[in-house]
Scaffold this active site. Structure first.
Site, PDB file in Angstrom:
ATOM      1  N   CYS A   1       0.706  -1.395   0.074  1.00 41.89           N
ATOM      2  CA  CYS A   1       0.142  -0.021   0.066  1.00 41.89           C
ATOM      3  C   CYS A   1       0.861   1.372  -0.018  1.00 41.89           C
ATOM      4  O   CYS A   1       0.306   2.242  -0.671  1.00 41.89           O
ATOM      5  CB  CYS A   1      -1.171   0.034   1.011  1.00 41.89           C
ATOM      6  SG  CYS A   1      -0.619  -0.497   2.516  1.00 41.89           S
TER       7      CYS A   1
ATOM      8  N   ARG B   1      15.694   2.446   0.756  1.00 45.06           N
ATOM      9  CA  ARG B   1      15.779   1.199  -0.141  1.00 45.06           C
ATOM     10  C   ARG B   1      15.267   0.023   0.848  1.00 45.06           C
ATOM     11  O   ARG B   1      15.610  -1.136   0.529  1.00 45.06           O
ATOM     12  CB  ARG B   1      16.697   1.028  -0.765  1.00 45.06           C
ATOM     13  CG  ARG B   1      16.874  -0.046  -1.942  1.00 45.06           C
ATOM     14  CD  ARG B   1      18.071  -0.586  -2.661  1.00 45.06           C
ATOM     15  NE  ARG B   1      18.899   0.616  -2.925  1.00 45.06           N
ATOM     16  CZ  ARG B   1      20.190   0.535  -2.907  1.00 45.06           C
ATOM     17  NH1 ARG B   1      20.746  -0.399  -2.262  1.00 45.06           N
ATOM     18  NH2 ARG B   1      20.683   1.674  -3.189  1.00 45.06           N
ATOM     19  N   SER B   2      14.271   0.399   1.605  1.00 52.97           N
ATOM     20  CA  SER B   2      13.544  -0.835   2.546  1.00 52.97           C
ATOM     21  C   SER B   2      13.085  -1.801   1.615  1.00 52.97           C
ATOM     22  O   SER B   2      12.538  -1.424   0.364  1.00 52.97           O
ATOM     23  CB  SER B   2      12.827  -0.158   3.573  1.00 52.97           C
ATOM     24  OG  SER B   2      11.804   0.361   3.068  1.00 52.97           O
TER      25      SER B   2
ATOM     26  N   ASP C   1      20.428   4.409  -0.507  1.00 54.51           N
ATOM     27  CA  ASP C   1      20.565   3.710   1.030  1.00 54.51           C
ATOM     28  C   ASP C   1      21.870   4.084   1.611  1.00 54.51           C
ATOM     29  O   ASP C   1      22.817   4.915   0.960  1.00 54.51           O
ATOM     30  CB  ASP C   1      20.034   2.298   0.984  1.00 54.51           C
ATOM     31  CG  ASP C   1      20.990   1.368   0.831  1.00 54.51           C
ATOM     32  OD1 ASP C   1      21.993   1.783   0.334  1.00 54.51           O
ATOM     33  OD2 ASP C   1      20.719   0.077   1.042  1.00 54.51           O
TER      34      ASP C   1
ATOM     35  N   PHE D   1       7.700  10.326   2.839  1.00 49.50           N
ATOM     36  CA  PHE D   1       6.779   9.308   3.276  1.00 49.50           C
ATOM     37  C   PHE D   1       7.346   8.853   4.674  1.00 49.50           C
ATOM     38  O   PHE D   1       6.477   8.049   5.331  1.00 49.50           O
ATOM     39  CB  PHE D   1       6.555   8.102   2.299  1.00 49.50           C
ATOM     40  CG  PHE D   1       7.808   7.354   2.030  1.00 49.50           C
ATOM     41  CD1 PHE D   1       7.947   6.183   2.988  1.00 49.50           C
ATOM     42  CD2 PHE D   1       8.670   7.484   0.983  1.00 49.50           C
ATOM     43  CE1 PHE D   1       9.184   5.338   2.845  1.00 49.50           C
ATOM     44  CE2 PHE D   1       9.601   6.536   0.982  1.00 49.50           C
ATOM     45  CZ  PHE D   1      10.079   5.394   1.633  1.00 49.50           C
TER      46      PHE D   1
END
Lengths: 320, 320
Positions: free
Chosen positions: B146, B181-182, B204, B269
């Site tokens: 999501c 970059r999770s 990252d 975010f």
């Protein structure tokens, strides 16, 4: 130094019957099974380990194919191996990215070729004592992650599993310390041993947990409790244990030998030496490394995957 | 301070049409859908977030049930929710254990109730541009994680997606910097944007990677290249970018505003503020947080899961 009272048991000795089992099973096949090793890791130690896997596989009658790729191309190579009908088993030399992307890649290995038993499905089955992939027929056996399974086989060899006790409860009364709670080995191992009746003290850097069989029969799930309080330290628990298992991946870590009661069964599964040599003065049985058992179990898993594939293809008579 | 040339756009504004879509879709159902939130985390911030989810769900016409459990009982509660026919969607407030055990639990959420789109299957489909779960019928749509999907919707709202370009290539020519970059957000987001035609610089702590659509058409897979060399630094790349997206979960981190070219689209975010207020003097469009869009998209995913379930149950006419 006085002569040790106990014995050191080498992994090669324990691996022998499994190697023989595997050699004989391969000879009965109409083809030579192929294991693909995907190496996307510039660590020379990984390359050495891959070469060692290769030699072991070939010596036991398997084809071993090393595929070296850039890590950004690993996903594509993995998908190709998944689809290749001539590939029976796949292993990836982790770590690759060293972060959660490695879990993504791990899950990408088709469960049908996952010789190491790393797929979520197999861990789930382990935690819930689910033995088959295809209930209610129960013909295709689930795969167990190979290091935890190798440890069970080692404990059987060492007589820690008591064969007079009923199957499934043969560790009843045993206390086992496991220093490592990784998702790959330590946690599933603690669950496996608890499922077989042991009380397991699982130690990691944060805390100590106790794994027991518990009574959650509906989920067939072991019970985990965080141990808090002064009596629950490694210093106090270790001397009570029948078995001490370590897997700390660091050359600097040494388990304090003075905490090991005389006669304890001691096993190290780390590639680092987690015990100083004086452990031999304390341990009843000491297994300094387990790699040769693990690889034999991995090849045994590969043969099981081939069996499962035959069953799915209807090549084996169904006794339903 | 001079008057900003650009505009700050609030998530509530962008979320509105999705909230309306969701409200209207729920009204057409014969029942009120239920989302279960599993909280096994003693962090007060997680509890606050759960309460906020609850309020949002109820206000949009959904039942929200918060289940608070001890973390060692989370697996059992999760299995119960998976099996409960009255539960339509499940979310777990991570982190719980804060290690790989969380990935095990994440994969345990049934894909049929996984509103956040965290299952391996959904990530795999995202990376390979697979839109449906049931080829070749292609009736059941795959779920997208999501937060990455919310980001796409935000970029559409902001006009970054160019509707004159052909569908699937509407980010053609755009350069986008993503600082994170999770596996949950940053990497899938970079892949989604690359799949839509953008050149993405994924940053990252270790390095900078470039994601482009690439030409691996057989796998429908974006191309990832490690960028090495003096010209590939955030300092040099950021001023070239049309869009800068940050998601660094730290109050101490601030993206250097002087690297942001005037007129850039800037989106944060992270729940932490990754930009000082002076960003408003630089950004063309600035979205300081995205939570309200994410939750609307999560509920949209929940409705999609209900649709998929109906299709599987044969309640929807098949047009094959």
């Amino acid at each position: 130094m006085s002569r040790p009272a106990g014995r050191t048991i080498l992994a090669s000795t324990i691996a022998k019957p499994y190697q023989e089992e595997v050699i004989s099973a391969v000879q009965k096949l109409s083809f030579k099974p192929t294991l693909v090793g995907l190496l996307a890791n510039e660590d020379p130690a990984a390359k050495m380990y891959a070469n060692w896997t290769s030699k072991t596989c070939e010596s036991l009658g398997f084809n071993y194919k090393l595929v070296e790729v850039n890590k950004n191309d690993l996903e594509t190579s993995l998908i190709k191996a998944n689809r290749d009908d001539n590939v029976n088993g796949i292993m990836v030399y982790f770590p690759v990215f060293g972060d959660k992307q490695d879990q993504y890649l791990q899950q990408l290995i088709s469960p049908e070729k996952d010789v190491e038993g790393l797929n979520f499905l197999y861990y789930h089955n382990l935690y819930h004592n689910v033995r088959f992939l295809d209930p209610p027929k129960n013909q295709q056996k689930s795969i167990l992650p190979c290091t935890p399974l190798a440890m069970v086989k080692i404990l059987e060899y060492l007589g820690v599993y008591n064969k007079i006790l009923p199957y499934g409860n043969r560790l009843y009364g045993k206390k086992i310390l496991v220093v490592n709670r990784s998702e790959i080995v330590g946690r599933p191992l603690a669950a496996l041993l608890a499922n077989d009746g042991a009380t397991v003290y699982s130690v990691d850097i944060n805390n100590i947990q106790q794994f027991t069989r518990g009574d959650d029969l509906s989920e067939h799930r072991h019970l985990v409790v965080d141990l808090k309080g002064d009596e629950y330290t490694v210093e106090k628990l270790a001397p009570q244990c029948d078995v001490i298992i370590t897997g700390v991946p660091s050359e600097n870590y040494k388990f304090p030998v003075n905490l090991v009661r005389h006669g304890t069964v001691v096993i190290n599964f780390s590639s680092s030496k987690n015990f100083d040599d004086e452990i031999k003065q304390r341990a009843g049985l000491y297994v300094p490394s387990i790699g040769k058992v693990t690889i034999a179990i991995l090849l045994r898993n590969l043969l099981r995957l081939i069996d499962n594939k035959k069953i799915r293809a209807g090549e084996v008579a169904e006794d339903v």
